[in-house]
Scaffold this motif. Structure first.
Motif, PDB file in Angstrom:
ATOM      1  N   LYS A   1       0.857  -1.205   0.000  1.00  0.00           N
ATOM      2  CA  LYS A   1       0.000   0.000   0.000  1.00  0.00           C
ATOM      3  C   LYS A   1       0.892   1.254   0.000  1.00  0.00           C
ATOM      4  O   LYS A   1       1.956   1.238  -0.622  1.00  0.00           O
ATOM      5  CB  LYS A   1      -0.963  -0.030   1.188  1.00  0.00           C
ATOM      6  CG  LYS A   1      -1.690  -1.368   1.296  1.00  0.00           C
ATOM      7  CD  LYS A   1      -2.828  -1.345   2.257  1.00  0.00           C
ATOM      8  CE  LYS A   1      -3.398  -2.745   2.404  1.00  0.00           C
ATOM      9  NZ  LYS A   1      -4.613  -2.792   3.161  1.00  0.00           N
TER      10      LYS A   1
ATOM     11  N   HIS B   1      -8.583  -3.566  -5.985  1.00  0.00           N
ATOM     12  CA  HIS B   1      -8.471  -3.695  -4.520  1.00  0.00           C
ATOM     13  C   HIS B   1      -9.629  -2.944  -3.858  1.00  0.00           C
ATOM     14  O   HIS B   1     -10.052  -1.897  -4.336  1.00  0.00           O
ATOM     15  CB  HIS B   1      -7.134  -3.138  -4.048  1.00  0.00           C
ATOM     16  CG  HIS B   1      -6.858  -3.448  -2.610  1.00  0.00           C
ATOM     17  ND1 HIS B   1      -7.383  -2.700  -1.594  1.00  0.00           N
ATOM     18  CD2 HIS B   1      -6.158  -4.449  -2.031  1.00  0.00           C
ATOM     19  CE1 HIS B   1      -6.997  -3.230  -0.437  1.00  0.00           C
ATOM     20  NE2 HIS B   1      -6.248  -4.287  -0.675  1.00  0.00           N
TER      21      HIS B   1
ATOM     22  N   GLU C   1     -11.013 -11.134  -1.116  1.00  0.00           N
ATOM     23  CA  GLU C   1     -10.707 -10.288   0.033  1.00  0.00           C
ATOM     24  C   GLU C   1     -12.008  -9.724   0.599  1.00  0.00           C
ATOM     25  O   GLU C   1     -12.505  -8.699   0.110  1.00  0.00           O
ATOM     26  CB  GLU C   1      -9.792  -9.143  -0.384  1.00  0.00           C
ATOM     27  CG  GLU C   1      -8.471  -9.585  -0.961  1.00  0.00           C
ATOM     28  CD  GLU C   1      -7.389  -8.543  -0.740  1.00  0.00           C
ATOM     29  OE1 GLU C   1      -6.405  -8.858  -0.087  1.00  0.00           O
ATOM     30  OE2 GLU C   1      -7.555  -7.404  -1.196  1.00  0.00           O
TER      31      GLU C   1
ATOM     32  N   GLY D   1      -7.367  -5.210   6.887  1.00  0.00           N
ATOM     33  CA  GLY D   1      -6.767  -4.243   7.804  1.00  0.00           C
ATOM     34  C   GLY D   1      -7.516  -4.089   9.108  1.00  0.00           C
ATOM     35  O   GLY D   1      -7.271  -3.151   9.862  1.00  0.00           O
TER      36      GLY D   1
ATOM     37  N   SER E   1      -6.325  -9.698   6.741  1.00  0.00           N
ATOM     38  CA  SER E   1      -5.721  -9.945   8.060  1.00  0.00           C
ATOM     39  C   SER E   1      -5.085 -11.331   8.157  1.00  0.00           C
ATOM     40  O   SER E   1      -5.108 -11.953   9.215  1.00  0.00           O
ATOM     41  CB  SER E   1      -6.747  -9.728   9.178  1.00  0.00           C
ATOM     42  OG  SER E   1      -7.233  -8.394   9.145  1.00  0.00           O
TER      43      SER E   1
HETATM   44  C1  PEP Z   1      -4.906  -6.115   1.570  1.00  0.00           C
HETATM   45  O1  PEP Z   1      -4.800  -4.909   1.659  1.00  0.00           O
HETATM   46  O2  PEP Z   1      -4.958  -6.653   0.463  1.00  0.00           O
HETATM   47  C2  PEP Z   1      -4.950  -6.884   2.814  1.00  0.00           C
HETATM   48  C3  PEP Z   1      -5.302  -8.144   2.741  1.00  0.00           C
HETATM   49  O3  PEP Z   1      -4.630  -6.215   3.963  1.00  0.00           O
HETATM   50  P1  PEP Z   1      -4.459  -6.846   5.430  1.00  0.00           P
HETATM   51  O4  PEP Z   1      -3.637  -8.106   5.283  1.00  0.00           O
HETATM   52  O5  PEP Z   1      -3.756  -5.808   6.233  1.00  0.00           O
HETATM   53  O6  PEP Z   1      -5.829  -7.143   5.939  1.00  0.00           O
END
Ligand code: PEP
Length: 256
Positions: A11, A95, A169, A175, A214
């Motif tokens: 990011k 994303h 996701e 996050g 996460s």
């Molecule tokens: C992401 O941003 O693609 C992601 C999975 O973030 P995190 O692992 O921090 O949840």
């Protein structure tokens, strides 16, 4: 068996010196013989420099976005050919932060144009899909995944399964420290795979579907043990070499 893939999404974090140090440690920790593919996705401006550090290692680089036109008056944008030029091999597309939270609010049509432009340039799209918390609570998860897969892949054809990666996701898990249960992840991944098969044919069985949200070293093994979870797209835990390498090790162990 599908070869696991672990990709780090940095990011808008780190600076150049810390990014180079991090990727150097990751390259040192990922043995060329290991049975997984590994990528890091730094901010655009660091791509060339990070790619240079990875040279000769088993780690490759990807970008966090792309623009779908090949050139022209698109101030601030970057084409897929430009990304290839500086050594990127993968491109994260759609994303959830770009779909839902950053001012751009990308829609599925734009995401599809980006997937197609990325394929035309010979790079591999990592197409992100996933439901919001309210969509999950109202039992729309599988419908959302169907729509995002089908809309994202309009006009896309593949010669080989390695030419496309999907990242499931769930938006509520990104996050937040909240993780999908292995059962929730498997249900979403299996559904996504059946949609891939419907859209692309039998190659859908071989396309890697990553889990993102996460994922950490201590929860990676149970997620990666699910039959349709083929790796991870990692945000927070990709910013430290030991946590990222811990997930890579879990992916290696999952192949045993
Ligand atoms: C992401 O941003 O693609 C992601 C999975 O973030 P995190 O692992 O921090 O949840």
């Amino acid at each position: 068996m599908r070869r696991p893939f672990v990709a780090g999404n940095w990011k808008m974090n780190l600076d150049l010196a810390r990014g180079r140090e991090l990727v150097g440690a990751i390259c040192a920790g990922v043995k060329s013989a290991s049975r997984v593919d590994v990528a890091v996705c730094p901010p655009y401006v660091y791509l060339a420099s990070i790619a240079e550090v990875t040279r000769g290692s088993a780690v490759v680089v990807g970008s966090q976005d792309v623009y779908y036109e090949s050139q022209g008056a698109f101030t601030g944008e970057v084409s897929a050919a430009m990304l290839a030029d500086v050594g990127a091999q993968y491109v994260i597309i759609g994303h959830s932060e770009r779909r839902h939270t950053i001012g751009h609010l990308e829609d599925d049509r734009m995401i599809n144009l980006k997937v197609r432009a990325t394929r035309r340039a010979g790079l591999v799209p990592i197409l992100c899909i996933g439901e919001t918390l309210s969509e999950r609570k109202s039992s729309q998860t599988l419908d959302v995944l169907t729509y995002q897969v089908r809309a994202g892949l309009v006009g896309v054809t593949l010669d080989r399964p390695e030419q496309l990666v999907i990242a499931y996701e769930p938006v509520w898990a990104i996050g937040t420290g909240e993780v999908a249960t292995p059962e929730q992840a498997q249900e979403a991944h299996a559904h996504t795979r059946s949609e891939l098969r419907a859209v692309l044919g039998s190659v859908g069985d071989e396309i890697r579907i990553l889990y993102g949200g996460s994922m950490k070293p201590d929860n990676a093994a149970v997620l990666l043990a699910q039959p349709d979870v083929d790796g991870g797209l990692i945000g927070g835990a990709s910013l430290k070499a030991d946590s990222f390498l811990g997930i890579v090790s879990a992916a290696v162990a999952a192949t045993a």
